[in-house]
Design an enzyme around this catalytic site. Structure first.
Site, PDB file in Angstrom:
ATOM      1  N   CYS A 233      -6.029   1.007   7.522  1.00 51.64           N
ATOM      2  CA  CYS A 233      -6.723   1.863   6.873  1.00 51.64           C
ATOM      3  C   CYS A 233      -6.786   2.996   7.618  1.00 51.64           C
ATOM      4  CB  CYS A 233      -7.961   1.495   6.272  1.00 51.64           C
ATOM      5  SG  CYS A 233      -7.877   0.051   5.274  1.00 51.64           S
TER       6      CYS A 233
ATOM      7  N   GLY B  38      -2.460  10.431   1.351  1.00 50.17           N
ATOM      8  CA  GLY B  38      -2.840  11.250   0.237  1.00 50.17           C
ATOM      9  C   GLY B  38      -4.174  10.723  -0.827  1.00 50.17           C
ATOM     10  N   GLU B  39      -4.479  11.785  -1.505  1.00 51.75           N
ATOM     11  CA  GLU B  39      -5.486  11.446  -2.228  1.00 51.75           C
ATOM     12  C   GLU B  39      -4.741  11.431  -3.805  1.00 51.75           C
ATOM     13  OE1 GLU B  39      -8.700  10.551  -3.012  1.00 51.75           O
ATOM     14  OE2 GLU B  39      -8.207  10.831  -5.151  1.00 51.75           O
TER      15      GLU B  39
ATOM     16  N   CYS C 198     -11.063  14.139   5.433  1.00 53.70           N
ATOM     17  CA  CYS C 198     -12.235  12.975   5.777  1.00 53.70           C
ATOM     18  C   CYS C 198     -12.091  13.081   7.415  1.00 53.70           C
ATOM     19  CB  CYS C 198     -11.924  11.905   5.136  1.00 53.70           C
ATOM     20  SG  CYS C 198     -11.948  11.974   3.477  1.00 53.70           S
TER      21      CYS C 198
ATOM     22  N   CYS D 194      -2.613  15.114   3.314  1.00 54.30           N
ATOM     23  CA  CYS D 194      -3.523  15.009   2.612  1.00 54.30           C
ATOM     24  C   CYS D 194      -4.492  16.234   2.799  1.00 54.30           C
ATOM     25  CB  CYS D 194      -4.596  13.845   2.733  1.00 54.30           C
ATOM     26  SG  CYS D 194      -5.952  13.563   1.711  1.00 54.30           S
TER      27      CYS D 194
ATOM     28  N   CYS E  70       0.865  -1.197   0.009  1.00 54.27           N
ATOM     29  CA  CYS E  70      -0.278  -0.077   0.000  1.00 54.27           C
ATOM     30  C   CYS E  70       1.039   1.125  -0.050  1.00 54.27           C
ATOM     31  CB  CYS E  70      -0.849  -0.123   1.354  1.00 54.27           C
ATOM     32  SG  CYS E  70      -1.923   1.338   1.428  1.00 54.27           S
TER      33      CYS E  70
ATOM     34  N   CYS F 179     -10.235  10.023   9.172  1.00 53.39           N
ATOM     35  CA  CYS F 179      -8.756   9.475   8.962  1.00 53.39           C
ATOM     36  C   CYS F 179      -7.965  10.468   9.439  1.00 53.39           C
ATOM     37  CB  CYS F 179      -8.713   9.715   7.099  1.00 53.39           C
ATOM     38  SG  CYS F 179      -7.161   9.300   6.710  1.00 53.39           S
TER      39      CYS F 179
ATOM     40  N   SER G 158     -13.848   5.477  -2.139  1.00 49.79           N
ATOM     41  CA  SER G 158     -14.035   5.319  -0.904  1.00 49.79           C
ATOM     42  C   SER G 158     -15.448   6.187  -0.703  1.00 49.79           C
ATOM     43  CB  SER G 158     -13.062   6.147  -0.003  1.00 49.79           C
ATOM     44  OG  SER G 158     -11.799   5.529  -0.061  1.00 49.79           O
ATOM     45  N   LEU G 159     -16.621   5.333  -0.551  1.00 54.84           N
ATOM     46  CA  LEU G 159     -17.820   5.582  -0.567  1.00 54.84           C
ATOM     47  C   LEU G 159     -18.135   6.075   0.832  1.00 54.84           C
ATOM     48  CD1 LEU G 159     -19.944   6.013  -2.571  1.00 54.84           C
ATOM     49  CD2 LEU G 159     -20.894   3.812  -1.989  1.00 54.84           C
ATOM     50  N   ASN G 160     -18.497   5.365   1.897  1.00 47.96           N
ATOM     51  CA  ASN G 160     -18.630   5.269   3.087  1.00 47.96           C
ATOM     52  C   ASN G 160     -20.074   5.917   3.424  1.00 47.96           C
ATOM     53  OD1 ASN G 160     -15.921   4.540   3.487  1.00 47.96           O
ATOM     54  ND2 ASN G 160     -15.292   6.645   3.282  1.00 47.96           N
TER      55      ASN G 160
ATOM     56  N   ASN H 147     -11.475   1.798  11.847  1.00 47.04           N
ATOM     57  CA  ASN H 147     -10.403   1.776  12.982  1.00 47.04           C
ATOM     58  C   ASN H 147     -10.096   2.958  13.640  1.00 47.04           C
ATOM     59  OD1 ASN H 147      -9.102  -0.586  11.560  1.00 47.04           O
ATOM     60  ND2 ASN H 147      -8.709   0.522   9.848  1.00 47.04           N
TER      61      ASN H 147
ATOM     62  N   SER I  12      -7.189   4.007  -5.253  1.00 43.78           N
ATOM     63  CA  SER I  12      -8.509   4.530  -4.458  1.00 43.78           C
ATOM     64  C   SER I  12      -8.573   5.876  -4.200  1.00 43.78           C
ATOM     65  CB  SER I  12      -8.130   3.672  -2.811  1.00 43.78           C
ATOM     66  OG  SER I  12      -9.485   3.905  -2.193  1.00 43.78           O
TER      67      SER I  12
HETATM   68  N1  SAH Z   1      -7.484   9.250  -0.520  1.00 42.57           N
HETATM   69  C1  SAH Z   1      -7.708   7.944  -1.157  1.00 42.57           C
HETATM   70  C2  SAH Z   1      -6.776   6.858  -0.560  1.00 42.57           C
HETATM   71  C3  SAH Z   1      -6.440   6.631   0.830  1.00 42.57           C
HETATM   72  S1  SAH Z   1      -7.557   5.134   1.050  1.00 42.57           S
HETATM   73  C4  SAH Z   1      -9.078   7.418  -0.675  1.00 42.57           C
HETATM   74  O1  SAH Z   1      -9.737   8.189  -0.010  1.00 42.57           O
HETATM   75  O2  SAH Z   1      -9.691   6.411  -1.308  1.00 42.57           O
HETATM   76  C5  SAH Z   1      -7.502   5.077   2.625  1.00 42.57           C
HETATM   77  C6  SAH Z   1      -8.597   4.043   2.843  1.00 42.57           C
HETATM   78  O3  SAH Z   1      -8.770   3.806   4.196  1.00 42.57           O
HETATM   79  C7  SAH Z   1     -10.209   4.546   2.183  1.00 42.57           C
HETATM   80  O4  SAH Z   1     -10.762   3.438   1.710  1.00 42.57           O
HETATM   81  C8  SAH Z   1     -10.779   4.998   3.433  1.00 42.57           C
HETATM   82  O5  SAH Z   1     -12.110   5.006   3.307  1.00 42.57           O
HETATM   83  C9  SAH Z   1     -10.077   3.959   4.528  1.00 42.57           C
HETATM   84  N2  SAH Z   1     -10.073   4.653   5.741  1.00 42.57           N
HETATM   85  C10 SAH Z   1      -9.791   6.003   6.178  1.00 42.57           C
HETATM   86  N3  SAH Z   1      -9.742   6.056   7.549  1.00 42.57           N
HETATM   87  C11 SAH Z   1     -10.230   4.912   7.917  1.00 42.57           C
HETATM   88  C12 SAH Z   1     -10.514   4.236   9.172  1.00 42.57           C
HETATM   89  N4  SAH Z   1     -10.201   5.400  10.501  1.00 42.57           N
HETATM   90  N5  SAH Z   1     -10.983   3.031   9.562  1.00 42.57           N
HETATM   91  C13 SAH Z   1     -10.997   2.509   8.498  1.00 42.57           C
HETATM   92  N6  SAH Z   1     -10.895   2.867   7.170  1.00 42.57           N
HETATM   93  C14 SAH Z   1     -10.387   4.044   6.771  1.00 42.57           C
END
Ligand code: SAH
Length: 341
Positions: A332, A159-160, A114, A110, A103, A117, A213-215, A289, A191
């Protein structure tokens, strides 16, 4: 000084010619960098010695400084790298049976903000260069006993990726091209939090797997969790996914972090099902997490299974993603690039 790992095949040949070498020697140098993973011109033994000596004088092969490696009890390894200007980034190597997934990060910090994160908390330091993106793969491979086991790459670190578009596309090119690192494009996944215009161009520029990353399956919840949704709401995001060119039988992965009392109700699962209907989609459910927001927690396992069950009954592939490396803050959303002695 030329940033050789950031050049594509053509640019490397042009560079070679400008140095008084032959184009084929440019290709040889790419082999040394991306396949044999050497760190100096001295090791490039098919380049005549006087040329090597001159290149050594005039050029430099940049590489990331490996500062620290932490190993989790589950075998996951977190690499902390320092950039030339002092910033830190992290990469996470995840062994899965006979192969491994790495990864990698696309930015130091970033800007997306979010709520769940940890990387978001430090804000954006800077974009990584193409060479810094791919060098994570090179340095980690070099550190492995069996480098060929590293078959899968995910752009899910700090990062994005789509906010650093040009460098990203360049790095992906060197990652998957046969004269670069030659990773299978089926095993590389990018992602994104959902930068719609870049999703549209990505499909034209390079073939890799796409993860979103939908959420959340409604704008109100997604606005709350991910500020980017105010700019690119679900309707636009889903439309871009529908238009994304998918090679045969491939699917878009939708990542959905499950957060207690925020997005984990049965009606959220129903709404998700509706949102993704008609898409070639698979869903990764990720129990939250430990996150910067202490007021958010993962749902109970019962609740998670119930959520999954609704999706599966509606014929979606929905996997619950096991968290790896959380004891070393490698899971993550836990990457912060912080350096503690
Ligand atoms: N910026 C990109 C790449 C980072 S990916 C993106 O947003 O996809 C990071 C992944 O980890 C994403 O799928 C995000 O939803 C997940 N993630 C971020 N924080 C998290 C957390 N606290 N617990 C579980 N997943 C998390």
């Amino acid at each position: 000084m030329t940033d050789l790992k950031g050049l594509d095949a053509h640019e490397t040949e042009d560079w070679a010619i400008s140095q008084g070498l032959k184009a084929f020697q440019g290709r040889q140098i790419r082999q040394w960098l991306f396949k044999k993973l050497v760190g100096s011109f001295d090791e490039m033994t098919n380049i005549p010695k006087p040329l090597r000596a001159r290149l050594k004088e005039e050029e430099n092969i940049n590489h990331l400084e490996k500062v620290k490696v932490l190993t989790s009890e589950d075998g996951t390894q977190k690499f902390l790298f320092q950039l030339f200007d002092g910033h830190f980034i992290e990469s996470v190597l995840i062994p899965e049976g006979d192969h491994s997934t790495l990864c990698i990060s696309s930015q130091a910090g970033c800007a997306m903000g979010c709520r769940f994160c940890l990387t978001a908390r430090q804000g954006l330091k800077r974009n990584l260069k193409a060479s810094e993106i791919i060098d994570q793969v090179i340095q980690v491979r070099k550190s492995m006993d069996t480098p060929d086991r590293l078959t899968n790459i995910v752009l899910m670190g700090m990062g994005e990726p789509l906010a650093n578009y040009d460098a990203l596309v360049k790095a992906l090119g060197n990652l998957i091209s046969p004269d670069g690192m030659n990773f299978s494009n089926r095993k590389v996944t990018l992602s994104t939090c959902g930068l719609v215009p870049q999703i549209e161009t990505l499909g034209r520029d390079v073939t890799v797997n796409l993860a979103i990353s939908l959420n959340a399956a409604d704008d109100e919840t997604r606005d709350y969790l991910m500020p980017v949704n105010r700019k690119y709401p679900l309707r636009d995001l889903i439309a871009a996914c529908k238009d994304f060119p998918l090679p045969n039988r491939r699917m878009i992965t939708f990542e959905y972090i499950l957060i207690k009392d925020v997005n984990d109700r049965p009606q959220d699962a129903q709404q998700l099902k509706g949102l993704l209907s008609g898409l070639r989609a698979k869903i990764n459910l990720i129990p939250l997490n430990a996150s910067p927001n202490a007021d958010m927690a993962a749902p109970s396992m019962e609740k998670i299974l119930q959520f999954q069950d609704i999706l599966v009954k509606n014929h979606f592939t929905a996997m619950i993603r096991k968290s790896r490396g959380s004891d070393i803050l490698a899971a993550c959303g836990q990457l912060s690039g912080s350096y503690k002695e």
